[in-house]
Each structure stands twice: as structure tokens, then as C-alpha cells.
Write a protein that holds these residues in place. Structure first.
Motif, PDB file in Angstrom:
ATOM      1  N   PRO A 259      -1.689  -0.016  54.105  1.00 47.87           N
ATOM      2  CA  PRO A 259      -1.618  -1.176  53.293  1.00 47.87           C
ATOM      3  C   PRO A 259      -0.952  -1.100  52.153  1.00 47.87           C
ATOM      4  N   LYS A 260      -0.648  -2.193  51.562  1.00 45.98           N
ATOM      5  CA  LYS A 260      -0.150  -2.379  50.163  1.00 45.98           C
ATOM      6  C   LYS A 260      -1.704  -2.415  49.455  1.00 45.98           C
ATOM      7  N   TRP A 261      -1.813  -1.602  48.622  1.00 48.98           N
ATOM      8  CA  TRP A 261      -3.245  -1.541  47.649  1.00 48.98           C
ATOM      9  C   TRP A 261      -3.125  -2.451  46.637  1.00 48.98           C
ATOM     10  N   TYR A 262      -4.295  -3.162  46.422  1.00 53.41           N
ATOM     11  CA  TYR A 262      -4.446  -4.389  45.468  1.00 53.41           C
ATOM     12  C   TYR A 262      -5.648  -3.747  44.546  1.00 53.41           C
ATOM     13  N   GLY A 263      -5.735  -3.881  43.184  1.00 55.90           N
ATOM     14  CA  GLY A 263      -6.951  -3.914  42.347  1.00 55.90           C
ATOM     15  C   GLY A 263      -7.787  -5.170  42.438  1.00 55.90           C
ATOM     16  N   ASP A 264      -8.979  -4.987  41.802  1.00 56.34           N
ATOM     17  CA  ASP A 264      -9.909  -6.127  42.104  1.00 56.34           C
ATOM     18  C   ASP A 264      -9.364  -7.348  41.419  1.00 56.34           C
ATOM     19  N   ASP A 265      -8.197  -7.078  40.349  1.00 56.34           N
ATOM     20  CA  ASP A 265      -7.877  -8.307  39.852  1.00 56.34           C
ATOM     21  C   ASP A 265      -6.686  -9.036  40.381  1.00 56.34           C
ATOM     22  N   GLY A 266      -6.488  -8.509  41.667  1.00 49.72           N
ATOM     23  CA  GLY A 266      -5.270  -9.003  42.558  1.00 49.72           C
ATOM     24  C   GLY A 266      -4.058  -8.325  42.392  1.00 49.72           C
TER      25      GLY A 266
ATOM     26  N   LYS B  31       0.518   6.862  42.560  1.00 46.89           N
ATOM     27  CA  LYS B  31      -0.827   6.600  43.034  1.00 46.89           C
ATOM     28  C   LYS B  31      -0.833   6.270  44.220  1.00 46.89           C
ATOM     29  N   VAL B  32       0.485   5.555  44.969  1.00 50.88           N
ATOM     30  CA  VAL B  32       0.460   5.097  46.427  1.00 50.88           C
ATOM     31  C   VAL B  32       0.482   6.462  47.144  1.00 50.88           C
ATOM     32  N   LYS B  33       1.314   7.572  46.700  1.00 50.86           N
ATOM     33  CA  LYS B  33       1.319   8.761  47.187  1.00 50.86           C
ATOM     34  C   LYS B  33      -0.195   9.231  47.462  1.00 50.86           C
ATOM     35  N   VAL B  34      -0.759   9.356  46.285  1.00 49.86           N
ATOM     36  CA  VAL B  34      -2.108  10.092  46.402  1.00 49.86           C
ATOM     37  C   VAL B  34      -3.016   9.321  47.435  1.00 49.86           C
ATOM     38  N   MET B  35      -2.855   7.908  47.580  1.00 43.55           N
ATOM     39  CA  MET B  35      -3.506   7.225  48.406  1.00 43.55           C
ATOM     40  C   MET B  35      -3.468   7.460  49.733  1.00 43.55           C
TER      41      MET B  35
END
Length: 72
Positions: free
Chosen positions: A7-14, A22-26
Motif C-alpha cells: 500500500p501507500k504508507w501514511y503517518g498517523d497525521d494522514g 523509507k518506502v524501500k525499507v518498508m
């Protein structure tokens, strides 16, 4: 069934997590987690464990993860 699409990753702040590194590590972490879980699942099935119980336990395992960074 195979690993679901990332998925696209989102923080708690949206806000979307858009940093390429960061996306590569995830992606690497989720791929590794999927493969480890798949291997453990297959091993358990070969040892005679029930599929429904295995799936329930894996869900419980994920639900029990603790957030050490939760703000008080």
C-alpha cells in the motif's frame, strides 16, 4: 494466494510517507515478514497443525504487537 500489493504508507497525521528510502525499507521489511510467515505456516502444516488454528494464531500474533513509540 500471494503477497498482497504494497500500500501507500501514511503517518498517523494522514501525511503520505514519500521518502524513497523509507518506502524501500518498508517494502523490504514487509516482503521478509511475509516470507518468514509463509515458511512457518508451511512447516506447521507439514507437521500436522490445523490451518484454521494457524491463521487465527498469526492474526493474534500481529494484533499483539506493541508500539514502543506511542506517545503518553
Amino acid at each position: 494466494m500471494s503477497m498482497p500489493e504494497m500500500p501507500k504508507w501514511y503517518g498517523d497525521d494522514g501525511q503520505i510517507v514519500s521518502c524513497t528510502e523509507k518506502v524501500k525499507v518498508m517494502t523490504e521489511n514487509m516482503t521478509e515478514l511475509y516470507q518468514t510467515a509463509q515458511d512457518a505456516f508451511e512447516d506447521a502444516l507439514l507437521m500436522g497443525c490445523g490451518e484454521a488454528q494457524l491463521r487465527a494464531y498469526l492474526q493474534e500474533l500481529m494484533a499483539g504487537l506493541e508500539n514502543p513509540y506511542r506517545k503518553a
